[in-house]
Design a protein around this motif. Structure first.
Motif, short mmCIF file in Angstrom:
data_model
loop_
_atom_site.label_atom_id
_atom_site.label_comp_id
_atom_site.label_asym_id
_atom_site.label_seq_id
_atom_site.Cartn_x
_atom_site.Cartn_y
_atom_site.Cartn_z
N LEU A 68 76.76 -80.72 -30.70
CA LEU A 68 75.65 -80.04 -30.07
C LEU A 68 74.93 -78.73 -29.90
O LEU A 68 74.66 -78.03 -30.45
N GLU A 69 76.34 -78.34 -30.16
CA GLU A 69 76.83 -75.95 -30.37
C GLU A 69 76.33 -76.13 -32.07
O GLU A 69 75.53 -75.24 -32.48
N LYS A 70 76.95 -77.46 -32.94
CA LYS A 70 76.48 -76.57 -34.05
C LYS A 70 75.60 -77.54 -34.72
O LYS A 70 74.49 -76.60 -35.80
N ALA A 71 74.62 -77.92 -33.77
CA ALA A 71 73.47 -78.14 -34.28
C ALA A 71 72.33 -76.98 -33.58
O ALA A 71 71.63 -76.95 -34.40
N GLU A 72 73.00 -76.48 -32.71
CA GLU A 72 71.76 -75.25 -32.17
C GLU A 72 71.65 -74.47 -32.87
O GLU A 72 71.14 -73.33 -33.59
N GLU A 73 72.93 -73.79 -34.10
CA GLU A 73 73.29 -73.26 -34.83
C GLU A 73 72.13 -73.37 -35.84
O GLU A 73 71.64 -73.03 -36.89
N VAL A 75 69.71 -75.29 -35.89
CA VAL A 75 68.18 -75.39 -35.76
C VAL A 75 67.45 -73.94 -35.46
O VAL A 75 66.60 -73.28 -35.93
N SER A 76 68.44 -72.82 -35.55
CA SER A 76 68.60 -71.56 -35.43
C SER A 76 68.45 -71.01 -36.92
O SER A 76 67.57 -70.11 -36.62
N ILE A 86 66.81 -81.91 -30.90
CA ILE A 86 68.26 -82.51 -31.41
C ILE A 86 68.50 -83.58 -29.60
O ILE A 86 68.70 -83.52 -28.54
N SER A 88 71.90 -86.37 -28.99
CA SER A 88 73.40 -86.10 -29.06
C SER A 88 73.13 -87.66 -29.39
O SER A 88 72.88 -89.09 -28.23
N VAL A 159 69.48 -84.05 -35.51
CA VAL A 159 68.64 -82.66 -35.75
C VAL A 159 67.07 -83.27 -36.33
O VAL A 159 66.91 -83.87 -36.79
#
Length: 186
Positions: A68-73, A75-76, A86, A88, A159
């Motif tokens: 999830l952290e990598k996905a948020e990166e 998305v940014s 996103i 999971s 994503v």
């Protein structure tokens, strides 16, 4: 008991009873409406094989959080003008039922209001037709094929980016990337 002939019944046409509110309106005519099914490619696989669920792997909380952290990166770094979601992956998304429920707000604002065939486009540009069920707010037919071909597992982050009407670009972030990162450090 004495048998008698039944009395003949006079048939009369009687006006249909209607309330005074609609009595002056013309009588309704009913027409059969044909409901069309969504045309999706279907494969006949014959008798379904029982899945061996004994080797099913569940993601740890750390692996899920990493994905999830990598996905948020990711998305940014994506274009913010397109709607993004996103998800999971859970066992029900990637094994067994292969049903991917989507958040109500995202569906109401960004997806069609009726059942449609949506196209999922992966990172290589391959397209996968998938049935979107508007009332149930999720992806159904075609999602299994996408999930199996991309070897999605519990804990992976996916994503979804709406790039056109009925077209979703899909990015996959693996939960096992945490394990690979640990192996590289050692």
């Amino acid at each position: 008991m004495k048998k008698t002939k039944p009395l003949p019944i006079e048939k009369q046409l009687v006006a249909v009873r209607r309330s005074a509110r609609v009595a002056n309106n013309p009588a309704p005519t009913y027409v059969e409406v044909k409901i069309s099914r969504l045309d999706t490619p279907r494969r006949n696989l014959g008798v379904p094989k029982r899945r061996d669920l004994s080797e099913r792997v569940y993601a740890s909380d750390e692996a899920r959080a990493y994905a999830l952290e990598k996905a948020e990166e990711l998305v940014s770094n994506l274009d913010a003008s397109f709607p993004i979601l996103i998800r999971s992956m859970l066992p029900s998304h990637v094994t067994g039922g292969f049903w991917l429920g989507l958040p109500v707000d995202f569906c109401r604002k960004k997806l069609p209001r009726q059942d449609e065939v949506m196209t999922l486009v992966d990172e290589e540009g391959n397209e996968y037709p998938t049935v979107y069920l508007a009332r149930k707010r999720g992806l159904s037919g075609g999602w299994k094929r996408f999930s199996v071909e991309h070897e999605l597992v519990d804990g992976d982050a996916v994503v979804f980016q709406v790039i056109k009407h009925r077209v979703l670009k899909v990015y996959i972030i693996r939960a096992n990337g945490l394990e690979e990162g640990k192996n590289e450090e050692n």
